[in-house]
Design a protein around this motif. Structure first.
Motif, mmCIF file in Angstrom:
data_model
loop_
_atom_site.group_PDB
_atom_site.id
_atom_site.type_symbol
_atom_site.label_atom_id
_atom_site.label_comp_id
_atom_site.label_asym_id
_atom_site.label_seq_id
_atom_site.Cartn_x
_atom_site.Cartn_y
_atom_site.Cartn_z
ATOM 1 N N ASP A 7 0.798 -1.214 0.000
ATOM 2 C CA ASP A 7 0.000 0.000 0.000
ATOM 3 C C ASP A 7 0.838 1.275 0.000
ATOM 4 O O ASP A 7 0.292 2.369 0.024
ATOM 5 N N LEU A 8 2.175 1.161 -0.021
ATOM 6 C CA LEU A 8 3.013 2.351 -0.164
ATOM 7 C C LEU A 8 3.219 2.604 -1.656
ATOM 8 O O LEU A 8 3.687 1.729 -2.393
ATOM 9 N N LEU A 9 2.849 3.777 -2.102
ATOM 10 C CA LEU A 9 2.928 4.074 -3.531
ATOM 11 C C LEU A 9 4.387 4.021 -4.007
ATOM 12 O O LEU A 9 5.292 4.466 -3.302
ATOM 13 N N THR A 327 16.775 15.850 11.415
ATOM 14 C CA THR A 327 16.187 16.537 10.260
ATOM 15 C C THR A 327 15.823 15.546 9.163
ATOM 16 O O THR A 327 14.735 15.614 8.570
ATOM 17 N N VAL A 328 16.727 14.623 8.866
ATOM 18 C CA VAL A 328 16.458 13.654 7.799
ATOM 19 C C VAL A 328 15.259 12.786 8.158
ATOM 20 O O VAL A 328 14.400 12.501 7.310
ATOM 21 N N THR A 329 15.161 12.364 9.411
ATOM 22 C CA THR A 329 14.031 11.532 9.831
ATOM 23 C C THR A 329 12.720 12.301 9.709
ATOM 24 O O THR A 329 11.705 11.753 9.264
ATOM 25 N N ALA A 330 12.739 13.568 10.090
ATOM 26 C CA ALA A 330 11.537 14.387 9.914
ATOM 27 C C ALA A 330 11.192 14.563 8.438
ATOM 28 O O ALA A 330 10.013 14.585 8.062
ATOM 29 N N ASP A 331 12.222 14.654 7.594
ATOM 30 C CA ASP A 331 11.975 14.744 6.148
ATOM 31 C C ASP A 331 11.255 13.500 5.635
ATOM 32 O O ASP A 331 10.370 13.586 4.767
ATOM 33 N N LEU A 332 11.640 12.336 6.152
ATOM 34 C CA LEU A 332 10.982 11.100 5.726
ATOM 35 C C LEU A 332 9.498 11.119 6.092
ATOM 36 O O LEU A 332 8.648 10.691 5.296
ATOM 37 N N LEU A 333 9.191 11.626 7.285
ATOM 38 C CA LEU A 333 7.786 11.766 7.668
ATOM 39 C C LEU A 333 7.047 12.698 6.718
ATOM 40 O O LEU A 333 5.915 12.417 6.299
ATOM 41 N N GLU A 338 2.844 14.140 3.041
ATOM 42 C CA GLU A 338 2.432 15.036 1.966
ATOM 43 C C GLU A 338 1.997 14.273 0.716
ATOM 44 O O GLU A 338 1.086 14.706 -0.003
ATOM 45 N N ARG A 339 2.628 13.131 0.441
ATOM 46 C CA ARG A 339 2.278 12.367 -0.749
ATOM 47 C C ARG A 339 1.109 11.416 -0.502
ATOM 48 O O ARG A 339 0.353 11.108 -1.423
ATOM 49 N N GLU A 340 0.992 10.937 0.726
ATOM 50 C CA GLU A 340 -0.070 9.993 1.065
ATOM 51 C C GLU A 340 -0.718 10.408 2.389
ATOM 52 O O GLU A 340 -0.509 9.766 3.416
ATOM 53 N N PRO A 341 -1.466 11.512 2.378
ATOM 54 C CA PRO A 341 -2.061 11.993 3.631
ATOM 55 C C PRO A 341 -2.982 10.946 4.243
ATOM 56 O O PRO A 341 -3.557 10.104 3.549
ATOM 57 N N ARG A 342 -3.090 11.041 5.541
ATOM 58 C CA ARG A 342 -3.863 10.061 6.300
ATOM 59 C C ARG A 342 -5.319 10.050 5.849
ATOM 60 O O ARG A 342 -5.948 11.102 5.696
ATOM 61 N N ILE A 343 -5.847 8.863 5.619
ATOM 62 C CA ILE A 343 -7.256 8.706 5.273
ATOM 63 C C ILE A 343 -8.009 8.407 6.564
ATOM 64 O O ILE A 343 -7.696 7.434 7.257
#
Length: 464
Positions: A7-9, A327-333, A338-343
């Motif tokens: 389910d990860l695009l 910073t990098v870990t926050a970037d991953l979040l 942003e690409r797959e917002p929570r449904i």
């Protein structure tokens, strides 16, 4: 644990890989492994670089440094939940004989006890723990550099003392308590104070040449609770799920909520980072992350969770400096959010509701400010203003005696009680002395200070 879920695009996975790869290359880190958690488990785990000639996966151990402090915090909060201590207790009520007995347990967890940042002696993370054989040896002769409560000042010795507190109250080493009370219930079988294969070796990278210097692996002794643990991306994913969703076997919801809110004054009026109880807090736009970074010679690591997004991310690398892990870990979040917002989950009606609680639902007024109160699926209440700037709100849990206790916001820890007249009719709500009524400044309720006039009226006419 699976590396990728269907389910990860694909484009999201590629963006995550790109961010991880650029971080590893720009920092010249020997290896890095990261993961993203969603819906109770990892949706992406990937490594870049190599450990012993192999690209690292989620089962490779790295040292996680100060993330250890969050684990120790959970152990202390478990003692609080059991009634063994209170966050307002002085340390010497439970651990006598230290030079900081007047410090409160809550202040030690929040780094507001004014303690020195480091223990006496040589750089403790690169020197043997035998140099400081007892908890008393982790504190300098003059242990305070600030007046307690004046400001946040990060203190590694403070958490060494908290580890000693756990040992004193449990009657065994903090590592054994950790394994029994946190690691085993969460299934974190690859986390502990000693590495086991496969594990990464820690290195310093030369600043001007692509060569490595091995970092020593030390036993930290009494300083261990400040940063000794090793873990894996798979295990830290399990811990991130706990931080997001909880596990009553490990910690109650009320105490877990303390990990998400600032417990010390931020450095600026509009803050971007702060500290809770044993957790770092980070603002990323409208997103509030909680977790902790870790750094010891040879290793950096981070675990962040974003409860509003239902996401967590972890990162581990075997380099002393140069890779901004937080910073990098926050970037991953950000990439996933942003690409797959929570449904959102489907709306469903409450399975059951107390009729007396249902009668409280609807509009209430603090003075003239409209609020709305709603029963929640967990048996609590949600009280919030209907207009921006119109008042204060909070979530409340049942207190077991007909009242409710605030979980967040201004009313955190305060009691909500339903007040009735002699006939049993509800007249108002008392929320930490704030009076909420069914009508603005309801004359049928005991309005603090009374009312000037018996009713609302138009403005007085102006004479020509």
């Amino acid at each position: 644990m699976p590396s990728n879920r269907p389910d990860l695009l694909p484009e999201t996975a590629r963006a995550l890989r790109h961010r991880l790869a650029t971080a590893q290359v720009s920092a010249r880190a020997p290896s890095v492994v990261a993961a993203v958690v969603r819906d109770g488990g990892p949706v992406w785990v990937e490594g870049w670089g190599d450990v012993d000639g192999v690209t690292p996966g989620g089962d490779v151990q790295y040292r996680i440094g100060s993330i250890t402090k969050t684990f120790v915090t959970v152990l202390v909060l478990r003692l609080r939940d059991e009634g063994r201590l209170a966050l307002t207790d002085r340390l010497d009520e439970h651990l006598p004989g230290t030079a900081i007995g007047d410090a409160t347990i809550g202040a030690l967890l929040a780094h507001t006890a004014g303690l020195a940042a480091e223990p006496p002696g040589p750089w403790w993370e690169r020197s043997p723990g035998s140099l400081r054989p007892s908890p008393a040896d982790v504190l300098p002769d003059d242990p305070r550099v600030f007046t307690p409560g004046d400001r946040f000042h990060y203190s590694n010795p403070g958490f060494a003392v908290l580890g000693a507190l756990v040992e004193r109250l449990r009657g065994e080493e903090w590592t054994a308590v950790l394994a029994r009370e946190i690691l085993e219930p969460l299934g974190m079988t690859r986390t502990g104070v000693r590495p086991s294969a496969p594990h990464a070796s820690g290195y310093a990278v030369h600043p001007w040449a692509d060569v490595l210097l091995p970092e020593p692996v030390q036993d930290y002794g009494p300083m261990g609770p400040a940063g000794e643990l090793w873990s894996t991306a798979d295990d830290l994913c399990r811990f991130a799920v706990f931080l997001l969703d909880g596990d009553e076997r490990v910690l109650g919801a009320e105490s877990r909520a303390l990990l998400r809110f600032p417990s010390s004054a931020p450095e600026a009026t509009v803050w971007h980072s702060s500290y809770g109880l044993g957790t770092q807090l980070l603002r990323r736009g409208d997103r509030l992350l909680s977790g902790h970074t870790g750094s010891v010679p040879g290793f950096v690591a981070t675990v962040w969770v974003s409860p509003d997004d239902g996401l967590g991310a972890v990162l581990l690398a075997n380099t002393t400096a140069g890779l901004p892990a937080g910073t990098v870990t926050a970037d991953l979040l950000d990439v996933v959010a942003e690409r797959e917002p929570r449904i959102p989950a489907p709306w469903t009606p409450l399975a059951e509701v107390d009729p007396a609680v249902l009668d409280l639902a609807g509009p209430w007024y603090w003075g003239p400010a409209p609020h709305v109160l709603r029963p929640t699926a967990d048996g609590g209440l949600d009280l919030g203003p209907l207009t921006s700037g119109g008042g204060r709100g909070a979530r409340f849990r049942p207190a077991g005696d007909g009242a409710w206790v605030g979980l967040n916001g201004y009313f955190a820890g305060e009691r909500l009680t339903v007040q009735r007249d002699p006939q049993g009719v509800v007249t108002h709500l008392d929320v930490g002395t704030f009076v909420f009524t069914r009508h603005p400044y309801d004359p049928a309720a005991p309005i603090p200070g009374g009312l000037d006039g018996s009713s609302w009226q138009a403005a007085p006419s102006k004479e020509a």
